[in-house]
Design a protein around this motif. Structure first.
Motif, mmCIF file in Angstrom:
data_model
loop_
_atom_site.group_PDB
_atom_site.id
_atom_site.type_symbol
_atom_site.label_atom_id
_atom_site.label_comp_id
_atom_site.label_asym_id
_atom_site.label_seq_id
_atom_site.Cartn_x
_atom_site.Cartn_y
_atom_site.Cartn_z
ATOM 1 N N ARG A 2 0.774 -0.723 0.274
ATOM 2 C CA ARG A 2 -0.125 -0.138 -0.226
ATOM 3 C C ARG A 2 0.993 1.237 0.318
ATOM 4 O O ARG A 2 1.667 1.439 0.810
ATOM 5 C CB ARG A 2 -0.517 0.335 1.485
ATOM 6 C CG ARG A 2 -2.043 1.057 1.083
ATOM 7 C CD ARG A 2 -2.659 1.623 2.521
ATOM 8 N NE ARG A 2 -3.290 -0.011 2.621
ATOM 9 C CZ ARG A 2 -4.617 0.002 2.393
ATOM 10 N NH1 ARG A 2 -5.406 1.110 1.114
ATOM 11 N NH2 ARG A 2 -5.846 -1.401 2.405
ATOM 12 N N VAL A 3 0.683 2.485 -0.771
ATOM 13 C CA VAL A 3 1.053 3.503 -1.167
ATOM 14 C C VAL A 3 0.321 4.132 -0.958
ATOM 15 O O VAL A 3 -1.448 4.564 -2.119
ATOM 16 C CB VAL A 3 2.264 3.323 -1.900
ATOM 17 C CG1 VAL A 3 3.456 2.844 -2.120
ATOM 18 C CG2 VAL A 3 1.684 3.380 -3.147
ATOM 19 N N CYS A 4 0.417 6.138 -0.491
ATOM 20 C CA CYS A 4 -0.599 6.833 -1.033
ATOM 21 C C CYS A 4 -0.540 6.846 -2.177
ATOM 22 O O CYS A 4 -0.002 7.190 -2.887
ATOM 23 C CB CYS A 4 0.120 7.920 -0.497
ATOM 24 S SG CYS A 4 1.540 8.731 0.019
ATOM 25 N N ASP A 5 -1.698 7.928 -2.765
ATOM 26 C CA ASP A 5 -1.938 8.027 -4.013
ATOM 27 C C ASP A 5 -0.645 9.400 -4.407
ATOM 28 O O ASP A 5 -0.325 8.887 -5.942
ATOM 29 C CB ASP A 5 -3.484 8.674 -4.678
ATOM 30 C CG ASP A 5 -4.569 8.030 -4.161
ATOM 31 O OD1 ASP A 5 -3.968 7.075 -3.969
ATOM 32 O OD2 ASP A 5 -5.764 8.425 -3.671
ATOM 33 N N SER A 6 0.092 10.325 -4.057
ATOM 34 C CA SER A 6 0.535 10.880 -4.618
ATOM 35 C C SER A 6 2.203 10.536 -4.419
ATOM 36 O O SER A 6 3.068 10.768 -5.293
ATOM 37 C CB SER A 6 1.022 12.416 -4.008
ATOM 38 O OG SER A 6 1.375 11.557 -1.425
ATOM 39 N N CYS A 7 2.624 9.104 -3.056
ATOM 40 C CA CYS A 7 3.539 8.344 -4.215
ATOM 41 C C CYS A 7 3.984 7.594 -4.646
ATOM 42 O O CYS A 7 4.926 7.215 -5.639
ATOM 43 C CB CYS A 7 4.055 7.869 -2.378
ATOM 44 S SG CYS A 7 4.791 8.947 -1.410
ATOM 45 N N HIS A 8 2.392 6.832 -5.142
ATOM 46 C CA HIS A 8 2.486 6.232 -6.033
ATOM 47 C C HIS A 8 2.250 6.698 -7.233
ATOM 48 O O HIS A 8 2.926 6.402 -8.592
ATOM 49 C CB HIS A 8 0.722 5.225 -6.321
ATOM 50 C CG HIS A 8 0.253 4.251 -7.181
ATOM 51 N ND1 HIS A 8 0.240 4.570 -8.645
ATOM 52 C CD2 HIS A 8 0.509 2.998 -7.570
ATOM 53 C CE1 HIS A 8 -0.407 3.342 -9.424
ATOM 54 N NE2 HIS A 8 0.276 2.794 -8.133
ATOM 55 N N GLU A 9 1.717 8.075 -7.553
ATOM 56 C CA GLU A 9 3.191 8.661 -9.212
ATOM 57 C C GLU A 9 4.229 9.100 -8.965
ATOM 58 O O GLU A 9 4.364 9.383 -10.307
ATOM 59 C CB GLU A 9 1.683 10.183 -8.933
ATOM 60 C CG GLU A 9 0.070 9.611 -8.913
ATOM 61 C CD GLU A 9 -0.546 10.945 -8.761
ATOM 62 O OE1 GLU A 9 0.243 12.253 -8.467
ATOM 63 O OE2 GLU A 9 -2.240 11.236 -8.915
ATOM 64 N N SER A 10 4.715 8.659 -7.739
ATOM 65 C CA SER A 10 5.838 9.465 -8.048
ATOM 66 C C SER A 10 7.122 8.607 -8.037
ATOM 67 O O SER A 10 8.106 8.426 -8.591
ATOM 68 C CB SER A 10 6.453 10.073 -7.197
ATOM 69 O OG SER A 10 6.285 9.242 -5.562
ATOM 70 N N ILE A 11 6.560 7.283 -8.011
ATOM 71 C CA ILE A 11 7.084 5.856 -8.197
ATOM 72 C C ILE A 11 7.803 5.359 -9.628
ATOM 73 O O ILE A 11 6.612 5.656 -10.894
ATOM 74 C CB ILE A 11 6.913 4.624 -7.927
ATOM 75 C CG1 ILE A 11 6.634 4.996 -6.208
ATOM 76 C CG2 ILE A 11 7.474 3.488 -8.155
ATOM 77 C CD1 ILE A 11 5.714 3.753 -5.025
ATOM 78 N N THR A 12 8.988 6.050 -10.350
ATOM 79 C CA THR A 12 9.899 5.291 -11.621
ATOM 80 C C THR A 12 9.453 4.387 -12.346
ATOM 81 O O THR A 12 9.520 3.045 -10.844
ATOM 82 C CB THR A 12 10.444 6.246 -11.928
ATOM 83 O OG1 THR A 12 11.410 5.408 -11.229
ATOM 84 C CG2 THR A 12 10.330 7.909 -11.610
ATOM 85 N N ASP A 13 8.722 3.783 -13.869
ATOM 86 C CA ASP A 13 9.761 2.164 -13.426
ATOM 87 C C ASP A 13 10.399 1.728 -13.104
ATOM 88 O O ASP A 13 10.543 0.527 -12.900
ATOM 89 C CB ASP A 13 9.303 2.021 -15.152
ATOM 90 C CG ASP A 13 7.433 2.632 -15.772
ATOM 91 O OD1 ASP A 13 6.542 2.220 -14.427
ATOM 92 O OD2 ASP A 13 7.109 2.588 -16.833
ATOM 93 N N GLU A 14 12.011 2.610 -13.042
ATOM 94 C CA GLU A 14 13.029 2.050 -13.321
ATOM 95 C C GLU A 14 13.175 1.682 -11.785
ATOM 96 O O GLU A 14 13.900 1.046 -10.971
ATOM 97 C CB GLU A 14 13.990 3.198 -13.293
ATOM 98 C CG GLU A 14 14.200 3.614 -14.681
ATOM 99 C CD GLU A 14 15.505 4.512 -14.757
ATOM 100 O OE1 GLU A 14 15.795 4.864 -13.601
ATOM 101 O OE2 GLU A 14 15.805 5.253 -15.964
ATOM 102 N N GLU A 15 12.524 2.047 -10.165
ATOM 103 C CA GLU A 15 12.399 2.346 -9.335
ATOM 104 C C GLU A 15 11.525 0.726 -8.909
ATOM 105 O O GLU A 15 11.258 0.188 -8.184
ATOM 106 C CB GLU A 15 11.312 3.010 -8.753
ATOM 107 C CG GLU A 15 12.717 4.644 -8.478
ATOM 108 C CD GLU A 15 11.797 5.748 -7.839
ATOM 109 O OE1 GLU A 15 12.046 6.521 -6.723
ATOM 110 O OE2 GLU A 15 10.986 6.040 -7.945
#
Length: 291
Positions: free
Chosen positions: A235-248
């Motif tokens: 589970r992640v918050c919506d803003s963190c979900h948007e910040s996670i890149t495919d590389e990460e």
């Protein structure tokens, strides 16, 4: 040689060739060490719970003891004396396995809570990195020094090979709050705010990336975060979900099914063989391709 002085089941035993010591832990909450030649008992220490994990560092003469309360105890051994260095705890379940890397000065602890924690004992003053890759308790750990890979095995039959040659991040501490730190909706125990706003309280969750206390609506997404040790989606918050890149999201571990409940693993670096033994009374030899 006389018998080791434990009053119940011996859980782990180590032979330290350099000192001619035999170290042991037991369900009787005791760590003891003896002279391997004479059998003389040199000392002991009572742990907070039944002890099973055991590792030793020859250079510093530090012994690491993990117990069923989830605590790891570091002791300093002299020829006939023992002193407490420190204790630390990060697991919610008992410690089931320990593995020590004397080169990087890192201790790995596996637990019945399905997690592994990497404790940086020597370099970064207590940095703890969590690794989540099992669906059942972690029962054995082994480390391949030449490739910097950690091998973990569990009751789920899984063998996970972790790449430890990457810059990993600590998981954040979970923050306390009486209301969602994203939308300010009250949690169900916050009676005053519920009364004032005339709103029903919500269940509290935590974002695994930032640690903020959030409601379900503000943390509806899930993602893997391998550099934080989360190989499975969490589970992640919506803003963190948007910040996670495919590389990460790129995995830092490989997964293999041994098809048996593994209780012990040993890696032979010279041959590239991985030996596992299980509750099914079977010993298996894994190929070099696992690593």
């Amino acid at each position: 040689m006389e018998e080791l002085a434990h009053q119940s089941r011996v859980m782990m035993i180590l032979f330290v060739l350099e000192m001619e010591w035999v170290l042991s832990t037991g369900q009787d909450k005791h760590f003891t060490w003896h002279c391997s030649e004479s059998g003389q008992r040199l000392g002991g220490y009572r742990t907070s719970a039944g002890a099973c994990g055991l590792q030793f560092d020859v250079e510093t003469r530090h012994v690491f003891v993990g117990d069923h309360s989830g605590q790891v105890t570091i002791l300093k051994l002299e020829q006939e004396s023992c002193s407490l260095v420190t204790t630390f705890k990060g697991h919610t379940g008992g410690v089931t396995a320990l593995c020590w890397d004397p080169i990087q000065r890192v201790l790995f602890s596996g637990s019945s809570d399905h997690s592994i924690i990497m404790w940086d004992i020597g370099g970064r003053k207590g940095t703890a990195i969590e690794l989540q890759g099992h669906n059942d308790k972690v029962q054995s750990l082994s480390y391949a020094h030449h490739t910097r890979q950690l091998i973990s095995c569990g009751a789920d039959g899984g063998i996970v090979v972790w790449n430890m040659d990457v810059e990993r991040q600590e998981t954040p501490e979970w923050l306390d709050s009486d209301s969602c730190q994203k939308c300010d909706q009250p949690f169900f125990w916050n009676f005053k705010q519920m009364w004032d706003s005339k709103k029903i309280g919500l269940r509290q969750h935590h974002c695994r990336k930032c640690g903020k206390a959030v409601c379900g609506k503000c943390s509806s997404k899930r993602s893997s975060i391998p550099l934080m040790g989360f190989e499975f989606e969490v589970r992640v918050c919506d803003s963190c979900h948007e910040s996670i890149t495919d590389e990460e999201r790129a995995p830092t571990a490989t997964f293999h099914d041994s098809k048996h409940n593994i209780v012990h693993v040993h890696f032979d670096a010279t041959r590239g063989w991985l030996l596992t033994s299980g509750t099914d009374k079977v010993i298996k030899v894994g190929a070099r391709s696992l690593l």
